[in-house]
Every structure is written in structure tokens, then in C-alpha cells.
Design an enzyme around this catalytic site. Structure first.
Site, PDB file in Angstrom:
ATOM      1  N   ASP A  77       0.854  -1.203   0.000  1.00  0.00           N
ATOM      2  CA  ASP A  77       0.000   0.000   0.000  1.00  0.00           C
ATOM      3  C   ASP A  77       0.884   1.246   0.000  1.00  0.00           C
ATOM      4  O   ASP A  77       2.037   1.208   0.440  1.00  0.00           O
ATOM      5  CB  ASP A  77      -0.921   0.030   1.235  1.00  0.00           C
ATOM      6  CG  ASP A  77      -2.154   0.904   1.017  1.00  0.00           C
ATOM      7  OD1 ASP A  77      -3.251   0.347   0.824  1.00  0.00           O
ATOM      8  OD2 ASP A  77      -2.018   2.150   1.009  1.00  0.00           O
ATOM      9  N   LYS A 158     -11.332  -4.780  -7.065  1.00  0.00           N
ATOM     10  CA  LYS A 158     -12.389  -3.785  -6.877  1.00  0.00           C
ATOM     11  C   LYS A 158     -12.439  -2.878  -8.108  1.00  0.00           C
ATOM     12  O   LYS A 158     -11.412  -2.344  -8.534  1.00  0.00           O
ATOM     13  CB  LYS A 158     -12.076  -2.916  -5.645  1.00  0.00           C
ATOM     14  CG  LYS A 158     -13.213  -1.956  -5.296  1.00  0.00           C
ATOM     15  CD  LYS A 158     -12.772  -0.572  -4.883  1.00  0.00           C
ATOM     16  CE  LYS A 158     -12.051  -0.450  -3.597  1.00  0.00           C
ATOM     17  NZ  LYS A 158     -12.925  -0.465  -2.429  1.00  0.00           N
TER      18      LYS A 158
HETATM   19  C1  LIG Z   1     -10.320   0.725   0.318  1.00  0.00           C
HETATM   20  S1  LIG Z   1      -8.689   0.868   0.890  1.00  0.00           S
HETATM   21  C2  LIG Z   1      -8.231  -0.812   1.134  1.00  0.00           C
HETATM   22  C3  LIG Z   1      -8.836  -1.449   2.364  1.00  0.00           C
HETATM   23  C4  LIG Z   1      -8.251  -2.806   2.657  1.00  0.00           C
HETATM   24  N1  LIG Z   1      -8.600  -3.788   1.654  1.00  0.00           N
HETATM   25  C5  LIG Z   1      -8.702  -3.323   3.988  1.00  0.00           C
HETATM   26  O1  LIG Z   1      -9.368  -4.372   4.021  1.00  0.00           O
HETATM   27  O2  LIG Z   1      -8.370  -2.736   5.013  1.00  0.00           O
HETATM   28  C6  LIG Z   1      -7.828   1.273  -0.582  1.00  0.00           C
HETATM   29  C7  LIG Z   1      -6.334   1.379  -0.434  1.00  0.00           C
HETATM   30  O3  LIG Z   1      -5.741   1.532  -1.734  1.00  0.00           O
HETATM   31  C8  LIG Z   1      -4.526   2.210  -1.525  1.00  0.00           C
HETATM   32  N2  LIG Z   1      -3.975   2.718  -2.787  1.00  0.00           N
HETATM   33  C9  LIG Z   1      -4.524   3.616  -3.617  1.00  0.00           C
HETATM   34  N3  LIG Z   1      -3.693   3.890  -4.637  1.00  0.00           N
HETATM   35  C10 LIG Z   1      -2.581   3.112  -4.458  1.00  0.00           C
HETATM   36  C11 LIG Z   1      -1.362   2.963  -5.156  1.00  0.00           C
HETATM   37  N4  LIG Z   1      -1.101   3.660  -6.275  1.00  0.00           N
HETATM   38  N5  LIG Z   1      -0.444   2.089  -4.698  1.00  0.00           N
HETATM   39  C12 LIG Z   1      -0.690   1.397  -3.548  1.00  0.00           C
HETATM   40  N6  LIG Z   1      -1.825   1.505  -2.827  1.00  0.00           N
HETATM   41  C13 LIG Z   1      -2.767   2.361  -3.279  1.00  0.00           C
HETATM   42  C14 LIG Z   1      -4.909   3.318  -0.564  1.00  0.00           C
HETATM   43  O4  LIG Z   1      -3.773   3.850   0.089  1.00  0.00           O
HETATM   44  C15 LIG Z   1      -5.868   2.596   0.377  1.00  0.00           C
HETATM   45  O5  LIG Z   1      -5.231   2.176   1.546  1.00  0.00           O
END
Ligand SMILES: C[S@@+](CC[C@H](N)C(=O)[O-])C[C@H]1O[C@@H](n2cnc3c(N)ncnc32)[C@H](O)[C@@H]1O
Length: 206
Positions: A77, A158
Site C-alpha cells: 500500500d 475492486k
Molecule cells: C479501500 S482501501 C483498502 C482497504 C483494505 N482492503 C482493507 O481491508 O483494510 C484502498 C487502499 O488503496 C490504496 N492505494 C490507492 N492507490 C494506491 C497505489 N497507487 N499504490 C498502492 N496503494 C494504493 C490506498 O492507500 C488505500 O489504503
């Protein structure tokens, strides 16, 4: 700064959300944990001993579910994540070469049985831009799965229904025996969020 009407409404919804309460009771770090839990109960994706790559893992609900079921997890992440037993965490931007390199190093030649991506960009409120940024993350996750997944492996991602969605489904169909749509109960009805599940990677061998 005075909280805006929308942030107050969000906080009210969050506090009253049954999945937020349930997550606290179960010791899960996010309500998102229940989305994977429901999909896994139906589709039996996660088994003990398998290797799972969790993209967009923070705060860690999906990694918690996977590790609890006995999988070994490599999670990535942009944001930090507190340690979870059985989970190797990499902090980095999945759109950049450096994070991908770290992910490959962590794999050390192993092919994951399952790639799960709950990545979502920070929403700007401009629907067309948010959709494009989300689709880009989905495409990168698919590309990663194509390059690394074990033949016969599964891919859960997703997505948001909108521009590019149907083309993305068509692209997944090229690589997986079945592509299914999942909308778990914890995914809010008003959200266009929907999960796509690619089953049995065909591993287009040369
Ligand atoms: C909806 S949250 C995930 C929740 C996780 N599945 C849980 O169960 O706790 C989406 C995540 O995608 C990450 N994210 C978004 N863009 C990203 C990128 N370019 N590289 C890595 N992570 C990314 C965000 O930082 C965020 O933590």
C-alpha cells in the site's frame, strides 16, 4: 476548522454503520474485511498455505482475513500498515517501478495462488477523473496478475462501474476461465463499486 455538512454526514453514517461496529467486535481493522469474508465464504478463494498478494492493503482488513485462514500474504500500500502475523508488508506506490520491484523481490520467484486488489484512488469528486484513475489501478493489477499468478490461480479486483468497465471485463475474460461479478452486502448500495472475480488463470503460455 469547522467540519463541513458532508463530513458530519459521513461521520454519522460511519458511526452508525453496522459493519464498522462488527469490525470493532471482531478486531478487524476495516469494514472492508467483511467484503472479502463474504466473497470468500461464497467462492472459497483462500486456503491455508497458499500465497496471496494483497494490493491496496491498508489498514489491513483483507490481509487479516487471509492470514487468519492460514495464507501467507504479501501486502502493498501507499500508506503505512501496522504489522500482522504472517503478512509481509511493502509500503510503496503500485503505479511506480520501485514498488513493483520490491514486490517481485518479496515473491522471490514464487507464483501467488491469489491476487486481491482493493486499491482505490483518493476520490476528487470529479467522476470522470476518478473513474479513469480507478480503471488505471485495475489495469495495473490485472497486468501484475497476468505476469505473476500461478496457472489456475484467481484474481479479485475492486472496480467501479462506468467508463471502461465493460472493456475491462472483456480483458479479464481473455485470461480467466470465468469472470464473475460480486457485490457483497458491506459494499454500499449507492456506490458503483463492484468486485470482479477471475477464476482459474489460463496463463497464456507462449
Ligand atoms: C479501500 S482501501 C483498502 C482497504 C483494505 N482492503 C482493507 O481491508 O483494510 C484502498 C487502499 O488503496 C490504496 N492505494 C490507492 N492507490 C494506491 C497505489 N497507487 N499504490 C498502492 N496503494 C494504493 C490506498 O492507500 C488505500 O489504503
Amino acid at each position: 476548522m469547522k467540519p463541513s455538512r458532508t463530513s458530519k454526514a459521513w461521520m454519522r453514517e460511519h458511526v452508525n454503520d453496522p459493519y464498522v461496529k462488527l469490525a470493532k467486535q471482531h478486531g478487524y481493522r476495516s469494514r472492508a474485511a467483511f467484503k472479502l469474508d463474504e466473497i470468500n465464504t461464497r467462492d472459497h478463494l483462500i486456503r491455508a498455505g497458499m500465497l496471496v498478494v494483497d494490493l491496496g492493503a491498508t489498514p489491513g482488513g483483507w490481509s487479516q482475513i487471509s492470514a487468519k485462514l492460514g495464507a501467507k500474504v504479501i501486502a502493498l500500500d501507499l500508506l503505512e500498515m501496522d504489522t500482522i502475523a504472517g503478512v509481509t508488508f511493502i509500503q510503496g506506490d503500485f503505479t511506480g517501478a520501485a514498488a513493483l520491484e520490491l514486490l517481485k523481490q518479496a515473491l522471490a520467484g514464487r507464483l501467488p495462488d491469489l491476487v486481491i486488489s482493493d486499491m482505490a484512488p483518493n476520490m476528487s469528486g470529479v467522476a470522470s477523473a476518478d473513474q479513469a484513475r480507478s480503471m488505471y489501478l485495475c489495469e495495473l493489477a490485472h497486468e501484475f496478475a497476468r505476469e505473476h499468478l500461478k496457472p489456475g490461480g484467481d484474481f479479485l479486483v475492486k472496480t467501479f462501474q462506468g467508463e471502461g468497465f465493460q472493456d475491462y471485463v472483456a480483458a479479464l475474460r481473455m485470461d480467466f476461465d470465468q469472470v464473475q461479478t460480486r457485490k457483497p452486502k458491506a459494499s454500499r448500495d449507492r456506490s458503483s463499486e463492484v468486485y470482479l472475480l477471475g477464476r482459474h488463470f489460463r496463463a497464456n503460455l507462449p
